[in-house]
Design a protein around this motif. Sequence first.
Motif, PDB file in Angstrom:
ATOM      1  N   THR A  48       0.824  -1.207   0.000  1.00 46.24           N
ATOM      2  CA  THR A  48       0.000   0.000   0.000  1.00 46.24           C
ATOM      3  C   THR A  48       0.859   1.259   0.000  1.00 46.24           C
ATOM      4  O   THR A  48       0.641   2.179  -0.793  1.00 46.24           O
ATOM      5  CB  THR A  48      -0.936   0.017   1.228  1.00 46.24           C
ATOM      6  OG1 THR A  48      -1.756  -1.146   1.193  1.00 46.24           O
ATOM      7  CG2 THR A  48      -1.802   1.262   1.250  1.00 46.24           C
ATOM      8  N   VAL A  49       1.861   1.294   0.856  1.00 44.84           N
ATOM      9  CA  VAL A  49       2.741   2.462   0.950  1.00 44.84           C
ATOM     10  C   VAL A  49       3.561   2.611  -0.333  1.00 44.84           C
ATOM     11  O   VAL A  49       3.756   3.715  -0.841  1.00 44.84           O
ATOM     12  CB  VAL A  49       3.656   2.366   2.196  1.00 44.84           C
ATOM     13  CG1 VAL A  49       4.672   3.497   2.229  1.00 44.84           C
ATOM     14  CG2 VAL A  49       2.823   2.367   3.462  1.00 44.84           C
ATOM     15  N   PHE A  50       4.019   1.491  -0.897  1.00 45.42           N
ATOM     16  CA  PHE A  50       4.786   1.546  -2.144  1.00 45.42           C
ATOM     17  C   PHE A  50       3.935   2.103  -3.278  1.00 45.42           C
ATOM     18  O   PHE A  50       4.406   2.904  -4.089  1.00 45.42           O
ATOM     19  CB  PHE A  50       5.323   0.162  -2.505  1.00 45.42           C
ATOM     20  CG  PHE A  50       6.116   0.157  -3.780  1.00 45.42           C
ATOM     21  CD1 PHE A  50       7.393   0.680  -3.820  1.00 45.42           C
ATOM     22  CD2 PHE A  50       5.576  -0.354  -4.949  1.00 45.42           C
ATOM     23  CE1 PHE A  50       8.126   0.699  -4.994  1.00 45.42           C
ATOM     24  CE2 PHE A  50       6.291  -0.347  -6.120  1.00 45.42           C
ATOM     25  CZ  PHE A  50       7.571   0.184  -6.149  1.00 45.42           C
ATOM     26  N   ASN A  51       2.677   1.694  -3.345  1.00 44.03           N
ATOM     27  CA  ASN A  51       1.788   2.219  -4.391  1.00 44.03           C
ATOM     28  C   ASN A  51       1.603   3.726  -4.247  1.00 44.03           C
ATOM     29  O   ASN A  51       1.539   4.450  -5.253  1.00 44.03           O
ATOM     30  CB  ASN A  51       0.437   1.502  -4.358  1.00 44.03           C
ATOM     31  CG  ASN A  51       0.534   0.098  -4.901  1.00 44.03           C
ATOM     32  OD1 ASN A  51       1.434  -0.227  -5.667  1.00 44.03           O
ATOM     33  ND2 ASN A  51      -0.384  -0.752  -4.484  1.00 44.03           N
ATOM     34  N   LEU A  52       1.542   4.207  -3.029  1.00 47.41           N
ATOM     35  CA  LEU A  52       1.472   5.645  -2.797  1.00 47.41           C
ATOM     36  C   LEU A  52       2.762   6.318  -3.253  1.00 47.41           C
ATOM     37  O   LEU A  52       2.733   7.369  -3.908  1.00 47.41           O
ATOM     38  CB  LEU A  52       1.224   5.915  -1.312  1.00 47.41           C
ATOM     39  CG  LEU A  52       1.156   7.363  -0.873  1.00 47.41           C
ATOM     40  CD1 LEU A  52       0.018   8.087  -1.570  1.00 47.41           C
ATOM     41  CD2 LEU A  52       1.000   7.439   0.627  1.00 47.41           C
ATOM     42  N   TYR A  53       3.893   5.713  -2.941  1.00 48.92           N
ATOM     43  CA  TYR A  53       5.201   6.261  -3.334  1.00 48.92           C
ATOM     44  C   TYR A  53       5.326   6.345  -4.856  1.00 48.92           C
ATOM     45  O   TYR A  53       5.865   7.317  -5.387  1.00 48.92           O
ATOM     46  CB  TYR A  53       6.313   5.398  -2.744  1.00 48.92           C
ATOM     47  CG  TYR A  53       7.701   5.913  -2.995  1.00 48.92           C
ATOM     48  CD1 TYR A  53       8.111   7.137  -2.491  1.00 48.92           C
ATOM     49  CD2 TYR A  53       8.616   5.167  -3.725  1.00 48.92           C
ATOM     50  CE1 TYR A  53       9.389   7.617  -2.712  1.00 48.92           C
ATOM     51  CE2 TYR A  53       9.897   5.626  -3.948  1.00 48.92           C
ATOM     52  CZ  TYR A  53      10.279   6.861  -3.439  1.00 48.92           C
ATOM     53  OH  TYR A  53      11.542   7.324  -3.670  1.00 48.92           O
ATOM     54  N   ARG A  54       4.804   5.350  -5.544  1.00 44.51           N
ATOM     55  CA  ARG A  54       4.872   5.343  -7.007  1.00 44.51           C
ATOM     56  C   ARG A  54       4.208   6.561  -7.627  1.00 44.51           C
ATOM     57  O   ARG A  54       4.578   6.997  -8.712  1.00 44.51           O
ATOM     58  CB  ARG A  54       4.211   4.090  -7.565  1.00 44.51           C
ATOM     59  CG  ARG A  54       5.050   2.868  -7.448  1.00 44.51           C
ATOM     60  CD  ARG A  54       4.429   1.642  -8.048  1.00 44.51           C
ATOM     61  NE  ARG A  54       3.399   1.922  -9.033  1.00 44.51           N
ATOM     62  CZ  ARG A  54       2.438   1.079  -9.364  1.00 44.51           C
ATOM     63  NH1 ARG A  54       2.369  -0.085  -8.793  1.00 44.51           N
ATOM     64  NH2 ARG A  54       1.552   1.396 -10.275  1.00 44.51           N
TER      65      ARG A  54
END
Length: 73
Positions: A48-54
């Motif tokens: 979830t956090v990685f998708n936000l970072y992307r």
Amino acid sequence: MLGFLINDEEQREMEYLIKRELEELLMDMEDYRIDQIVKNSMKERYQTVFNLYRRIASKEECIKYMPRRTGNQ
């Protein structure tokens, strides 16, 4: 869908905070003392956090934090 406007300084701050969270999750997922059930929850949070970072980081920066594939994925 939701959206919001941020300036460059706010974007840099968001990138910093998200990177720190990703690094912390990666470090904790490698800790042998943490139960597998907890690690599974951490993996979901990482995704979830990685998708936000992307959404806010460049492709080159995203590659550094891409989730690693393991044998059972």
